[in-house]
Design an enzyme around this catalytic site. Structure first.
Site, PDB file in Angstrom:
ATOM      1  N   GLY A  12      -7.249 -16.105  71.400  1.00  0.00           N
ATOM      2  CA  GLY A  12      -6.897 -16.005  72.818  1.00  0.00           C
ATOM      3  C   GLY A  12      -8.076 -15.556  73.659  1.00  0.00           C
ATOM      4  CG  ASP A  60       5.330 -16.853  64.811  1.00  0.00           C
ATOM      5  OD1 ASP A  60       5.260 -15.626  65.066  1.00  0.00           O
ATOM      6  OD2 ASP A  60       6.014 -17.642  65.486  1.00  0.00           O
ATOM      7  CB  SER A 126      -1.209  -3.828  80.004  1.00  0.00           C
ATOM      8  OG  SER A 126      -1.106  -4.141  81.363  1.00  0.00           O
ATOM      9  CE1 TYR A 151       2.283  -8.653  78.380  1.00  0.00           C
ATOM     10  CE2 TYR A 151       1.887  -7.565  80.486  1.00  0.00           C
ATOM     11  CZ  TYR A 151       1.427  -8.001  79.254  1.00  0.00           C
ATOM     12  OH  TYR A 151       0.116  -7.773  78.905  1.00  0.00           O
ATOM     13  CE  LYS A 155       0.849  -5.838  76.137  1.00  0.00           C
ATOM     14  NZ  LYS A 155       0.302  -6.265  74.837  1.00  0.00           N
ATOM     15  CG  ASN A 200      -3.246 -13.865  85.173  1.00  0.00           C
ATOM     16  OD1 ASN A 200      -3.210 -14.340  84.043  1.00  0.00           O
ATOM     17  ND2 ASN A 200      -2.472 -12.858  85.542  1.00  0.00           N
TER      18      ASN A 200
END
Ligand code: NAD
Ligand code: UFG
Length: 338
Positions: A12, A60, A126, A151, A155, A200
């Site tokens: 990623g 996965d 984050s 989301y 976190k 984004n």
């Protein structure tokens, strides 16, 4: 050095840049990814930039048995866990998918670490864990407010699970709380490549500048900020990758008495949406077609970091400017659209 690191989500955006810095500093890297939000070309680019062949496992992480079988004969000193789904809007529409993937993967990683007796973990957190902060800049001591999205909730839950696990098994773990990563590698070979329409800001600006998108929507100009548009702490992806290197060095060399540590990774400076657009236009000498529209659900007005702790403890500091960020983003966009 020759320490072996298992990097999940290593193909990623943040993982690929981090693998390069790790390999260039003598670490031995193996990558697990299921390509749900990346491409295999990313592996080839990392290998091209570093000149090193990488062990890659297409797995996965929600499938524990498959992961265990694939990695049975490997030994690792450290795990860096990047793999997660990261779209805020998708998480609002499909909260269970985010719980299953992000929390499910983390639980499997922790189970695997216990099974293999791997004692060091570096996790991608984050600044979203802070929610809508009471005061600015946010420090690592700032409390977790209500999560603004599922989301964000994954976190917060992940950090709690890692804290409990690290104390239970007396292992050292670090969470890095990233602010807003942008930009691309100097080589122009890797960068952020959203699948479909970007969510984004900077990728959307780049795709508008190159003509893939007609116009950028600026979500709201009635926030209590310098020009009414939201303020974020943008950090260059290579500075962020180097923060991982610094954290890995800390985990390798230093046994902290605190089993679980967290660090803010930002520049400490806030830029508004309009300031980012203007920097992009000025540095790259391009025009950006944009219009102001209504607010986006889940957005907060302003957040930026206090990065004193990471500067002092990790011996790390961000080196790149907002100009470097928008310049490298544009160079990458031009490369992939050649
Ligand atoms: P990314 O989507 O580019 O990379 C994540 C990688 O994980 C992808 O290659 C994807 O294929 C892989 N992956 C996801 N689920 C998986 C699974 N179940 N099994 C195996 N592989 C899986 O995202 P990124 O921007 O590189 O983010 C990396 C981490 O940093 C994530 O945990 C993200 O939540 C976190 N983060 C990102 C940002 C940001 O703005 N980019 C900000 C804060 C935190
Ligand atoms: N924005 C626009 N138009 C767009 C996209 C974004 O105006 O097309 C605005 C947003 O409203 C926001 C700012 O640009 O004010 C930044 O938005 P991003 O989507 O780039 O970043 P966020 O701050 O919303 O969230 C990002 C990641 C999250 C992460 C969070 C904190 O997407 O995964 O940073 O790290 F949790």
């Amino acid at each position: 050095m020759d320490k072996k690191i298992l990097v999940t989500g290593g193909l990623g955006y943040i993982g690929s840049h981090t693998c390069i810095e790790l390999i260039n500093n003598g670490f031995n890297v193996s990558i697990i990814d299921n390509l749900v939000n990346s491409e295999i070309t990313s592996l080839k680019s990392i290998e091209k930039i570093t000149g090193v062949k990488i062990n890659f496992y297409m797995v996965d992480l929600t499938d524990y048995n498959k992961m265990k079988n694939k990695l049975e004969n490997e030994n690792f000193d450290i795990v860096i866990h990047f793999a997660a789904l990261k779209s805020v809007s998708e998480s609002i529409n499909f909260p269970e998918k985010y719980m299953d993937n992000n929390i499910g993967s983390l639980k499997n990683i922790l189970k695997f670490m216990e099974y293999k007796n791997i004692k060091k973990l570096l996790f991608s957190s984050s600044c979203t864990v802070y929610g809508k902060p009471d005061s600015l800049p946010v420090t690592e001591e700032s409390i977790f407010k209500k999560p603004e999205s599922p989301y964000a909730e994954t976190k917060q839950i992940s950090e709690k699970l890692i804290d409990e696990f690290s104390n239970k098994f007396k292992q050292n773990s670090i969470s890095l709380r990233y602010f807003n990563p942008v930009g691309a590698h100097d080589s122009g070979l890797i960068g952020e490549k959203p699948k479909g329409k970007p969510e984004n800001l900077v990728p959307y600006i780049s795709e508008t500048a190159i003509g893939l998108r007609k116009s950028l929507s600026v979500f709201g100009s009635d926030y209590k900020t310098k020009d009414g548009t939201p303020v974020r702490d943008y950090i260059h992806i290579v500075d962020l990758a180097n923060a991982h290197l610094a954290a890995v060095i800390r985990l390798t060399n230093y046994k902290s008495k605190k089993y679980y540590e967290v660090f803010n990774i930002g520049t400490g400076k806030g830029y508004s949406v309009l300031e980012v657009i203007n920097a992009f236009k000025k540095v790259n000498k391009v025009d950006i077609n944009y219009k102001i529209v209504g607010r986006r659900k889940g957005d907060i007005d302003i957040i930026f970091s206090d990065n004193t702790l990471s500067r002092k403890t990790l011996n790390w500091k961000p080196k790149k400017t907002i100009e470097d960020m928008v310049e490298s983003s544009w160079r990458w966009q031009k490369n992939i659209n050649r």
